[in-house]
Design a protein around this motif. Structure first.
Motif, PDB file in Angstrom:
ATOM      1  N   ARG A  85       0.857  -1.254  -0.086  1.00 49.75           N
ATOM      2  CA  ARG A  85      -0.064  -0.033  -0.006  1.00 49.75           C
ATOM      3  C   ARG A  85       0.847   1.228   0.051  1.00 49.75           C
ATOM      4  NH1 ARG A  85      -5.181  -0.607   3.846  1.00 49.75           N
ATOM      5  NH2 ARG A  85      -4.995   1.462   4.004  1.00 49.75           N
ATOM      6  N   VAL A  86       0.358   2.284  -0.665  1.00 46.38           N
ATOM      7  CA  VAL A  86       1.147   3.435  -0.807  1.00 46.38           C
ATOM      8  C   VAL A  86       1.279   3.952   0.592  1.00 46.38           C
ATOM      9  CG1 VAL A  86      -0.768   5.063  -1.089  1.00 46.38           C
ATOM     10  CG2 VAL A  86       1.537   5.551  -2.119  1.00 46.38           C
ATOM     11  N   ARG A 133       7.041   8.154   0.561  1.00 44.26           N
ATOM     12  CA  ARG A 133       6.042   7.539  -0.347  1.00 44.26           C
ATOM     13  C   ARG A 133       6.682   7.321  -1.739  1.00 44.26           C
ATOM     14  NH1 ARG A 133      -0.272   9.190   0.417  1.00 44.26           N
ATOM     15  NH2 ARG A 133      -0.262   8.169   2.729  1.00 44.26           N
ATOM     16  N   LEU A 134       7.134   8.411  -2.198  1.00 37.96           N
ATOM     17  CA  LEU A 134       7.894   8.589  -3.656  1.00 37.96           C
ATOM     18  C   LEU A 134       9.054   7.550  -3.648  1.00 37.96           C
ATOM     19  CD1 LEU A 134       8.253   9.775  -6.338  1.00 37.96           C
ATOM     20  CD2 LEU A 134       9.294  12.042  -5.518  1.00 37.96           C
ATOM     21  N   LYS A 135       9.974   7.533  -2.629  1.00 35.51           N
ATOM     22  CA  LYS A 135      11.275   7.020  -2.631  1.00 35.51           C
ATOM     23  C   LYS A 135      11.015   5.359  -2.685  1.00 35.51           C
ATOM     24  CE  LYS A 135      14.386   9.997  -2.147  1.00 35.51           C
ATOM     25  NZ  LYS A 135      15.435  10.319  -3.150  1.00 35.51           N
ATOM     26  N   VAL A 151      -1.193  11.972  -7.452  1.00 35.88           N
ATOM     27  CA  VAL A 151       0.170  11.530  -7.356  1.00 35.88           C
ATOM     28  C   VAL A 151       0.164  10.020  -6.378  1.00 35.88           C
ATOM     29  CG1 VAL A 151       2.342  12.154  -6.245  1.00 35.88           C
ATOM     30  CG2 VAL A 151       0.704  13.749  -7.654  1.00 35.88           C
ATOM     31  N   ASP A 152      -0.524   9.971  -5.646  1.00 32.07           N
ATOM     32  CA  ASP A 152      -0.562   8.863  -4.572  1.00 32.07           C
ATOM     33  C   ASP A 152      -0.984   7.768  -5.325  1.00 32.07           C
ATOM     34  OD1 ASP A 152       0.410   9.779  -2.212  1.00 32.07           O
ATOM     35  OD2 ASP A 152      -1.582  10.142  -1.475  1.00 32.07           O
ATOM     36  N   ALA A 153      -1.846   7.629  -6.276  1.00 27.76           N
ATOM     37  CA  ALA A 153      -2.423   6.706  -7.328  1.00 27.76           C
ATOM     38  C   ALA A 153      -1.189   6.209  -8.138  1.00 27.76           C
ATOM     39  CB  ALA A 153      -3.665   7.080  -8.010  1.00 27.76           C
ATOM     40  N   LEU A 201       4.095   0.329  -6.701  1.00 26.11           N
ATOM     41  CA  LEU A 201       3.970  -0.863  -5.600  1.00 26.11           C
ATOM     42  C   LEU A 201       3.110  -1.897  -6.075  1.00 26.11           C
ATOM     43  CD1 LEU A 201       3.792   1.740  -2.701  1.00 26.11           C
ATOM     44  CD2 LEU A 201       5.719   0.527  -3.620  1.00 26.11           C
ATOM     45  N   THR A 202       2.153  -1.634  -6.825  1.00 23.38           N
ATOM     46  CA  THR A 202       1.088  -2.628  -7.129  1.00 23.38           C
ATOM     47  C   THR A 202       1.988  -3.649  -8.183  1.00 23.38           C
ATOM     48  OG1 THR A 202      -0.693  -1.472  -6.729  1.00 23.38           O
ATOM     49  CG2 THR A 202      -0.863  -3.405  -8.248  1.00 23.38           C
ATOM     50  N   LEU A 203       2.621  -3.085  -9.206  1.00 25.22           N
ATOM     51  CA  LEU A 203       3.284  -3.658 -10.189  1.00 25.22           C
ATOM     52  C   LEU A 203       4.555  -4.445  -9.625  1.00 25.22           C
ATOM     53  CD1 LEU A 203       3.671  -4.136 -13.287  1.00 25.22           C
ATOM     54  CD2 LEU A 203       5.486  -2.325 -13.100  1.00 25.22           C
TER      55      LEU A 203
END
Length: 238
Positions: free
Chosen positions: A34-35, A69-71, A168-170, A176-178
């Motif tokens: 999860r983000v 989150r970005l990192k 951006v979160d999506a 992460l999902t990939l």
């Protein structure tokens, strides 16, 4: 300089704090992808007394969480490159692998663009130091200069715009999902006779990712956010 005598004491008080999220959904392994999986993580650092009236550490929390989150998303893309590189002999059908590599390239390019525009905004902090030395003659003025700089960083990150932040979160969540889906697929170890089924499965992963990324880039490109140009460039390449 006014706080030099307290530096050692404050450094010893630096703490890494974790607040466990609530809810049954967090007790599954999938929660790690999860983000917001690590939003409960924060650094606690008491400020020297001389800085109490100047800095508000709490105001940095949103920027720190965005950075984390970005990192994490960038690390997910880099780890996939290492898993899917030719030397790894990953059991991915050639056609699907080519499409996956193209998608990874575009997603990584977008994440690097976002990071360069937000977290590497060195000019903002250079301006802060310059203004602090040239203008700020009192703690109040220094606080005003600092707050102005922090607002600019927040604007670049889209933190104060809930719509932009959700987009951006999506995008970060896609990376992460990939990573999760690729590792699940690689762990299946298919029988050679199932090659056609596997090809379709890999294509479904890439197709879903490409559709979602195109929609998110289009939505961000239509926004007034400073990230719009970066998203539009990636969307045009999809």
């Amino acid at each position: 300089r006014a706080a030099e005598g307290e530096e050692a004491e404050c450094a010893a008080d630096l703490q890494l704090v974790w607040v466990s999220p609530s809810g049954s959904g967090w007790r599954t392994a999938d929660a790690l992808h999860r983000v917001d999986a690590f939003d409960g993580l924060s650094l606690a650092l008491p400020l020297p007394r001389a800085l109490h009236g100047v800095l508000d550490v709490a105001a940095y929390r949103a920027v720190f969480l965005f950075s984390l989150r970005l990192k994490r998303a960038s690390l997910a893309v880099r780890s996939l490159w290492s898993v899917l590189r030719p030397a790894s002999a990953a059991p991915v059908p050639p056609g699907a692998l080519r499409r996956l590599n193209v998608h990874l390239h575009l997603l990584g390019q977008l994440l690097r663009g976002i990071e360069g525009h937000t977290l590497r905004a060195d000019a903002t902090w250079v301006e802060l130091r310059s203004a602090a030395s040239d203008v700020a003659a009192s703690p109040t003025q220094l606080r005003d200069v600092h707050d102005s700089c922090l607002r600019e960083v927040s604007r670049r990150c889209g933190i104060d715009d809930l719509g932009v932040r959700a987009i951006v979160d999506a995008i970060l969540g896609l990376a992460l999902t990939l990573e999760r889906d690729v590792h699940i697929k690689l762990a299946e170890a298919p029988h050679p006779a199932e090659r056609c089924t596997q090809e379709a499965g890999w294509r479904a992963i890439v197709d879903s990712q490409q559709v979602q990324l195109a929609r998110l880039c289009e939505a961000l490109g239509r926004s007034t956010a400073s990230l719009a140009a970066i998203a539009s460039a990636t969307g045009a390449a999809l």
